[in-house]
Design a protein around this motif. Structure first.
Motif, short mmCIF file in Angstrom:
data_model
loop_
_atom_site.label_atom_id
_atom_site.label_comp_id
_atom_site.label_asym_id
_atom_site.label_seq_id
_atom_site.Cartn_x
_atom_site.Cartn_y
_atom_site.Cartn_z
N MET A 197 3.95 -11.38 -7.00
CA MET A 197 4.36 -12.46 -6.11
C MET A 197 3.83 -12.26 -4.68
O MET A 197 3.37 -13.20 -4.04
N LYS A 198 3.85 -11.03 -4.22
CA LYS A 198 3.33 -10.74 -2.88
C LYS A 198 1.84 -11.06 -2.78
O LYS A 198 1.38 -11.68 -1.81
N VAL A 199 1.10 -10.65 -3.80
CA VAL A 199 -0.35 -10.91 -3.80
C VAL A 199 -0.64 -12.40 -3.86
O VAL A 199 -1.52 -12.91 -3.15
N ILE A 200 0.13 -13.12 -4.69
CA ILE A 200 -0.06 -14.57 -4.80
C ILE A 200 0.20 -15.26 -3.46
O ILE A 200 -0.58 -16.11 -3.02
N PHE A 201 1.30 -14.90 -2.80
CA PHE A 201 1.63 -15.52 -1.51
C PHE A 201 0.57 -15.22 -0.46
O PHE A 201 0.20 -16.09 0.34
N LEU A 202 0.07 -14.00 -0.46
CA LEU A 202 -0.98 -13.63 0.50
C LEU A 202 -2.25 -14.44 0.26
O LEU A 202 -2.82 -15.01 1.19
N ILE A 203 -2.69 -14.49 -0.99
CA ILE A 203 -3.91 -15.23 -1.32
C ILE A 203 -3.76 -16.71 -0.99
O ILE A 203 -4.64 -17.31 -0.36
N CYS A 204 -2.64 -17.30 -1.40
CA CYS A 204 -2.43 -18.73 -1.17
C CYS A 204 -2.38 -19.06 0.32
O CYS A 204 -2.90 -20.10 0.75
N SER A 205 -1.77 -18.19 1.11
CA SER A 205 -1.67 -18.47 2.54
C SER A 205 -3.03 -18.48 3.20
O SER A 205 -3.33 -19.35 4.03
N TYR A 206 -3.89 -17.54 2.81
CA TYR A 206 -5.22 -17.48 3.43
C TYR A 206 -6.14 -18.56 2.89
O TYR A 206 -7.01 -19.07 3.62
N VAL A 207 -5.96 -18.94 1.63
CA VAL A 207 -6.72 -20.06 1.08
C VAL A 207 -6.37 -21.34 1.81
O VAL A 207 -7.25 -22.16 2.13
N THR A 208 -5.08 -21.53 2.10
CA THR A 208 -4.63 -22.72 2.82
C THR A 208 -5.25 -22.78 4.22
O THR A 208 -5.74 -23.84 4.65
N VAL A 209 -5.24 -21.66 4.93
CA VAL A 209 -5.84 -21.61 6.26
C VAL A 209 -7.34 -21.91 6.17
O VAL A 209 -7.89 -22.64 7.01
N PHE A 238 0.81 -1.21 0.00
CA PHE A 238 0.00 0.00 0.00
C PHE A 238 0.84 1.27 0.00
O PHE A 238 0.31 2.37 -0.13
N THR A 239 2.16 1.11 0.15
CA THR A 239 3.01 2.31 0.24
C THR A 239 4.12 2.37 -0.80
O THR A 239 4.52 3.47 -1.21
N ASN A 240 4.62 1.22 -1.24
CA ASN A 240 5.75 1.20 -2.19
C ASN A 240 5.47 0.30 -3.39
O ASN A 240 4.92 -0.79 -3.22
N PHE A 241 5.87 0.76 -4.56
CA PHE A 241 5.82 -0.08 -5.75
C PHE A 241 7.24 -0.32 -6.22
O PHE A 241 7.96 0.61 -6.55
N ILE A 242 7.66 -1.59 -6.21
CA ILE A 242 9.01 -1.94 -6.62
C ILE A 242 9.04 -2.41 -8.06
O ILE A 242 9.82 -1.94 -8.88
N SER A 243 8.18 -3.37 -8.38
CA SER A 243 8.07 -3.90 -9.74
C SER A 243 6.78 -4.71 -9.85
O SER A 243 6.19 -5.08 -8.84
N ILE A 244 6.37 -4.97 -11.08
CA ILE A 244 5.18 -5.79 -11.29
C ILE A 244 5.41 -7.19 -10.73
O ILE A 244 4.53 -7.78 -10.09
N TYR A 245 6.61 -7.73 -10.97
CA TYR A 245 6.95 -9.07 -10.46
C TYR A 245 6.81 -9.11 -8.95
O TYR A 245 6.19 -10.02 -8.38
N ASN A 246 7.38 -8.12 -8.28
CA ASN A 246 7.35 -8.06 -6.83
C ASN A 246 5.92 -7.99 -6.30
O ASN A 246 5.55 -8.72 -5.38
N THR A 247 5.10 -7.14 -6.92
CA THR A 247 3.72 -6.97 -6.48
C THR A 247 2.91 -8.24 -6.71
O THR A 247 2.16 -8.68 -5.82
#
Length: 214
Positions: free
Chosen positions: A63-75, A52-61
């Motif tokens: 991957m972060k979104v994928i990891f967040l979604i996958c972690s909550y889906v797993t839970v 919500f504060t920094n944009f580094i690259s499309i790849y970085n963004t």
């Protein structure tokens, strides 16, 4: 970005995909520690607040979104969709034994005393020990399914590759993050015995088993 960072991210993502496929295909979360998955979800949540504060690259963004979604889906899969298959009796590691010291350490040892930096530091420290409930569960039951061991192997490989990434960055960019490096080394140490068992047993077609605790 170097090849070790990319391979580390791929290994990490592959570990999560293996775990999710195992749950979906078997319609069971048997042998999986829900507590470890909660900790990983907490790791990603506190680390990726900079979305919500920094944009580094499309790849970085992405991957972060994928990891967040996958972690909550797993839970969700463990505690809601397939909760009847969840082995809560053996997933008995007390999370306060990890959360309390990690929280205290993140306030004491950080790069700067700001909310986002403390939360980022908290995520780094917590990730280094988040796998302990899963390893504790395996030691308690005495064995692990092959698919679960594959998940743990790629998760450990991800950390090992990130150590190589830090070494590379130190030599090419003179960059060194003591908090991340020390925490990563500690986490990799936790996997050492598992790596040995994985190579000597699982890769030879044998089931991974551990001595039952007394």
């Amino acid at each position: 970005m170097n090849i070790f960072r990319i391979l580390g991210d791929v290994s990490h993502l592959l570990a999560i995909i293996i775990l999710l496929l195992k749950i979906v295909k078997s319609k069971s979360c048997a042998g999986i520690s829900g507590k470890s998955q909660i900790l990983f979800a907490l790791v990603f949540t506190t680390r990726y607040l900079d979305l919500f504060t920094n944009f580094i690259s499309i790849y970085n963004t992405v991957m972060k979104v994928i990891f967040l979604i996958c972690s909550y889906v797993t839970v969700y899969m463990i505690y809601v969709k397939f909760r009847k298959t969840f082995d809560s009796e053996n997933d008995s590691f007390r999370l306060e034994f990890l959360l309390v010291p990690v929280t205290g350490l993140s306030f004491l040892e950080n790069h700067s005393f700001t909310p986002l930096e403390i939360l980022w530091t908290f995520s780094i420290y917590l990730e280094s020990v988040a796998i302990l409930p899963q390893l504790f569960m395996i030691s308690k039951t005495g064995e692990a399914e092959t698919i679960t061991t594959h998940y743990l192997f790629f998760l450990g490989l991800y950390r090992a590759l990130y150590i190589a990434n830090w070494v590379w960055r130190y030599h090419t960019e003179n960059f060194y993050d003591q908090i991340a490096v020390v925490s990563g080394v500690v986490q990799t140490i936790f996997y050492c015995d598992f790596f040995y068992l994985y190579v000597t047993k699982v890769l030879k077609g044998k089931k991974l088993s551990l001595p039952m605790p007394v």
